[in-house]
Structure formats: C-alpha cells, structure tokens
Design a protein around this motif. Structure first.
Motif, mmCIF file in Angstrom:
data_model
loop_
_atom_site.group_PDB
_atom_site.id
_atom_site.type_symbol
_atom_site.label_atom_id
_atom_site.label_comp_id
_atom_site.label_asym_id
_atom_site.label_seq_id
_atom_site.Cartn_x
_atom_site.Cartn_y
_atom_site.Cartn_z
ATOM 1 N N ASP A 304 14.196 -6.193 7.448
ATOM 2 C CA ASP A 304 14.313 -6.651 6.065
ATOM 3 C C ASP A 304 13.210 -7.642 5.679
ATOM 4 O O ASP A 304 12.781 -7.696 4.536
ATOM 5 N N LEU A 305 12.705 -8.401 6.655
ATOM 6 C CA LEU A 305 11.644 -9.365 6.365
ATOM 7 C C LEU A 305 10.324 -8.669 6.028
ATOM 8 O O LEU A 305 9.440 -9.277 5.426
ATOM 9 N N ASP A 306 10.186 -7.399 6.421
ATOM 10 C CA ASP A 306 8.953 -6.662 6.151
ATOM 11 C C ASP A 306 8.943 -6.020 4.767
ATOM 12 O O ASP A 306 7.906 -5.514 4.329
ATOM 13 N N ARG A 307 10.079 -6.015 4.096
ATOM 14 C CA ARG A 307 10.135 -5.391 2.774
ATOM 15 C C ARG A 307 9.542 -6.322 1.718
ATOM 16 O O ARG A 307 9.687 -7.535 1.808
ATOM 17 N N PRO A 308 8.894 -5.770 0.712
ATOM 18 C CA PRO A 308 8.302 -6.614 -0.331
ATOM 19 C C PRO A 308 9.368 -7.213 -1.236
ATOM 20 O O PRO A 308 10.513 -6.750 -1.276
ATOM 21 N N SER A 309 8.987 -8.239 -1.969
ATOM 22 C CA SER A 309 9.858 -8.815 -2.985
ATOM 23 C C SER A 309 9.724 -7.992 -4.270
ATOM 24 O O SER A 309 8.843 -7.130 -4.392
ATOM 25 N N LEU A 310 10.589 -8.255 -5.238
ATOM 26 C CA LEU A 310 10.490 -7.569 -6.521
ATOM 27 C C LEU A 310 9.134 -7.820 -7.168
ATOM 28 O O LEU A 310 8.506 -6.906 -7.720
ATOM 29 N N GLU A 311 8.670 -9.066 -7.111
ATOM 30 C CA GLU A 311 7.385 -9.412 -7.715
ATOM 31 C C GLU A 311 6.248 -8.667 -7.024
ATOM 32 O O GLU A 311 5.304 -8.206 -7.677
ATOM 33 N N GLU A 312 6.327 -8.566 -5.699
ATOM 34 C CA GLU A 312 5.297 -7.836 -4.962
ATOM 35 C C GLU A 312 5.317 -6.353 -5.317
ATOM 36 O O GLU A 312 4.259 -5.713 -5.398
ATOM 37 N N LEU A 313 6.504 -5.803 -5.548
ATOM 38 C CA LEU A 313 6.588 -4.406 -5.969
ATOM 39 C C LEU A 313 5.928 -4.206 -7.327
ATOM 40 O O LEU A 313 5.169 -3.257 -7.531
ATOM 41 N N LEU A 314 6.218 -5.099 -8.259
ATOM 42 C CA LEU A 314 5.661 -4.981 -9.603
ATOM 43 C C LEU A 314 4.136 -5.110 -9.601
ATOM 44 O O LEU A 314 3.463 -4.580 -10.482
ATOM 45 N N CYS A 315 3.593 -5.819 -8.620
ATOM 46 C CA CYS A 315 2.146 -6.018 -8.514
ATOM 47 C C CYS A 315 1.471 -4.996 -7.605
ATOM 48 O O CYS A 315 0.245 -5.045 -7.419
ATOM 49 N N HIS A 316 2.250 -4.083 -7.022
ATOM 50 C CA HIS A 316 1.684 -3.100 -6.094
ATOM 51 C C HIS A 316 0.696 -2.191 -6.826
ATOM 52 O O HIS A 316 0.892 -1.873 -8.008
ATOM 53 N N PRO A 317 -0.364 -1.755 -6.146
ATOM 54 C CA PRO A 317 -1.361 -0.883 -6.798
ATOM 55 C C PRO A 317 -0.767 0.343 -7.474
ATOM 56 O O PRO A 317 -1.228 0.745 -8.551
ATOM 57 N N TRP A 318 0.257 0.961 -6.864
ATOM 58 C CA TRP A 318 0.835 2.150 -7.496
ATOM 59 C C TRP A 318 1.468 1.808 -8.836
ATOM 60 O O TRP A 318 1.373 2.581 -9.787
ATOM 61 N N MET A 319 2.115 0.644 -8.911
ATOM 62 C CA MET A 319 2.730 0.234 -10.172
ATOM 63 C C MET A 319 1.667 -0.048 -11.235
ATOM 64 O O MET A 319 1.923 0.072 -12.430
ATOM 65 N N GLN A 320 0.480 -0.442 -10.791
ATOM 66 C CA GLN A 320 -0.616 -0.716 -11.725
ATOM 67 C C GLN A 320 -1.514 0.506 -11.918
ATOM 68 O O GLN A 320 -2.513 0.449 -12.634
ATOM 69 N N ASP A 321 -1.165 1.613 -11.250
ATOM 70 C CA ASP A 321 -1.984 2.834 -11.259
ATOM 71 C C ASP A 321 -3.394 2.555 -10.766
ATOM 72 O O ASP A 321 -4.391 3.026 -11.321
ATOM 73 N N ILE A 322 -3.460 1.746 -9.696
ATOM 74 C CA ILE A 322 -4.733 1.430 -9.045
ATOM 75 C C ILE A 322 -4.778 2.160 -7.711
ATOM 76 O O ILE A 322 -3.820 2.108 -6.939
ATOM 77 N N HIS A 323 -5.879 2.837 -7.451
ATOM 78 C CA HIS A 323 -5.986 3.613 -6.200
ATOM 79 C C HIS A 323 -6.490 2.752 -5.069
ATOM 80 O O HIS A 323 -7.429 1.971 -5.206
ATOM 81 N N LEU A 324 -5.825 2.871 -3.923
ATOM 82 C CA LEU A 324 -6.231 2.117 -2.735
ATOM 83 C C LEU A 324 -7.536 2.680 -2.193
ATOM 84 O O LEU A 324 -7.802 3.883 -2.315
#
Length: 325
Positions: A304-324
């Motif tokens: 569970d400690l390895d899972r992102p927070s809600l804020e981290e999810l919202l900032c994830h590249p996929w949520m921003q449509d940014i390609h890794l």
C-alpha cells in the motif's frame, strides 16, 4: 508473517463492525407507508428545500411532492426508484432502506440523529457536481427514504462500458479524472466511500458528467487502520485479504486501479475469487499506452505504501496526456 500494518499500529477500536454491502439485483417492490420524521439537506439542482417539514405531514408532503416511477435497483441495501418532483418536473431517485438494515447512525450538524449514510451524504452534498446530492430524507416507522438527484438521461458506468466493450483512452481519461476529483472531494469532506466500482458511478449521457453514488458502505475517513471491511470483495486490497486490515486512502487507490483497468480493458483485472499473490504479474493489453499501463500498475501495487496518492494520480503523465520518454 506479521499481520500488523508495517507503518502503524492497528487500532481495533477505531470503527464499529460494518456489514458487507451486497450488489444490486433487479427486482420489484414498493415503499411502505410514507409517514414519519423528515429532514432536508440543502444542495444544488434539483435544489433542496432547507426547511424541515413537520413530522406529522411527512406522508402527505412526500406524496404531494413526488410521483413514483420505475424500480432502478434492488439489493441488500433496499430499493431505489425513479421519481419526478411535481413542483418543477425534475427527475429524482428515491432510495428506500428498511430500518432493520440500518446498522450505524450518526448525527447531522443540527444534532438530528440519522443513518450514517445520510450523515455522510450531507457532508458531501455541498454542490460538487461529481457526487450525487441528497435533497431530502424521511425517517418512517419501518423504512428510511432518501431523495437524491438523478440525471434525466444516465447510465451506470458498468453498462456504459459493456455497451462499448471497452473505452478509448481519451474517453476513459476524462471519466477517470472526474472520479478522482469526486473522491478527492469526499476525502476533503472527511468521508471514505469504500465501494468505488463501475456500478456506483453514473454517467450523464447528455453532458458526460460522472457522479459518484451509493454511500451505503461509506464511513468517516480516519488516518488509522480499518479492521472491518465494507464494500465489494473483488475490489478489496491485498492487505485486507492477507492481513485483515487496510488504510482508507491506499485501499481507495487500489479500487481506482481496478476501475481504470475495467474502463480501458473492459474487464476486471483479477479472476473472480482469485487470491492475489505477492509476486503476481499484471498482464495488460499491448494496445494500451505506456502511460496508461504505468498508472494502472502503480495503483495496483501490492504494497500500500507504493501506491500513489490522489494528487499524484491527478498529476500523472497519462492524466495530463503527456507521453513518457
């Protein structure tokens, strides 16, 4: 193996036992006699009346205000009916829960005792569009009724996905963002939903607005571990399955990972009844973008400690449509 959480001591008195929530099944039935104590919670359109009607006029008032329609769902929680508010023709949903099935009660801001589901709904019914609004509630001799907003043309996300097989990433991204924002709103209000799944998300077919519904498994958000489970078993995190405890926030992220997988793949990532092993390898379709695969894998981290927070999810590249890279 030590069954205690790795980063906090389990408090076995943090929360009373909560019954498991059963999934909805089609059926029929009608609300019983509409008489008893009533209350209203202010909220947006269909707007709620902030006045509390006199208890003795609850039956007359409900019949004068709403026209009952078809059954929308029925299960362990009770029944939900479509209805129309006569004053302006606004569509609403009326949820009927037998009093005997109300396990936990809480207190509204005005000191009124109410079922915990109503207390939680009152907390989140602040006008936020991504969470269903509680318009009014009635306490009857044998039942509790909740009057909730209902989009005119809507479909739960489970049926929305099934009708399409799976959702394109751009469609899934927009709906998933709305769900994340709804969960963040609940968290900010001190509420833990505990039953995030496609059946509990309504999609307004006219506007594309997603709404989180059904707080019957919800509870107050706490920082200590929960040692009683409420929700749908197939969405429970591995720490509950293996150790009998979970923390609210990372357990929510786990269920969100399953939800996103169902959106873009059209199916649950784990077989029914499968006991997820600590070394399991999640298989994802090659057609998914690397960003989407990365987000799902992070949400479904075994620790569970390895899972992102809600804020981290919202900032994830996929949520921003940014390609890794």
């Amino acid at each position: 193996m030590n069954s205690n959480p790795p980063h906090a001591k389990v408090s076995r008195t943090t929360e009373p036992p909560l019954s498991r929530c059963r999934e909805r099944t089609p059926g029929d039935g009608r609300p019983g006699a509409l008489e008893g104590r009533s209350g209203a919670v202010a909220g947006p359109g269909p707007s709620a009346d902030s006045r509390v009607p006199p208890a003795g006029k609850a039956q007359q008032g409900l019949k004068e205000q709403y026209r009952l329609g078809s059954l929308l769902g029925r299960g362990g929680f009770g029944s939900v009916f479509a209805a129309t508010r006569l004053s302006d023709g606004a569509p609403v949903a009326i949820k009927r829960v037998p009093r005997e099935r109300v396990r936990h009660w809480g207190e509204l801001p005005d000191g009124t005792s109410a079922p915990l589901e109503i207390v939680l709904l009152a907390k989140v019914s602040t006008g936020f569009p991504g969470v269903v609004q509680l318009l009014e509630w009635l306490e009857l001799p044998n039942d509790v009724l909740m009057v909730l907003e209902r989009p005119e043309r809507c479909q739960d996300l489970q049926r929305f996905i099934r009708a399409r097989g799976f959702l394109p990433e751009e469609v899934a991204r927009e709906l998933f963002r709305q769900v994340l924002e709804a969960v963040r709103h609940c968290t900010n209000c001190g509420v833990l939903h505990r039953d995030i799944k496609p059946e509990n998300i309504l999609v307004d077919l006219a506007t594309g607005q997603a709404k989180l519904i059904d707080f019957g498994c919800g509870t107050y958000l706490q920082d200590t571990a929960y040692t009683h489970f409420a929700g749908t078993r197939s969405y429970s995190p591995p720490e509950w399955t293996h150790f009998g405890w979970y923390y609210g926030r990372p357990a929510t992220i786990w269920s969100l990972g399953i939800l996103l997988h169902q959106m873009v793949c059209g199916e649950h990532p784990f077989s029914r009844g499968q006991n997820i092993s600590w070394d399991h390898q999640l298989s994802l379709p090659q057609g998914l973008s690397q960003e989407c695969q990365d987000l799902i894998r992070r949400c479904l981290s075994m620790l569970d400690l390895d899972r992102p927070s809600l804020e981290e999810l919202l900032c994830h590249p996929w949520m921003q449509d940014i390609h890794l890279p």
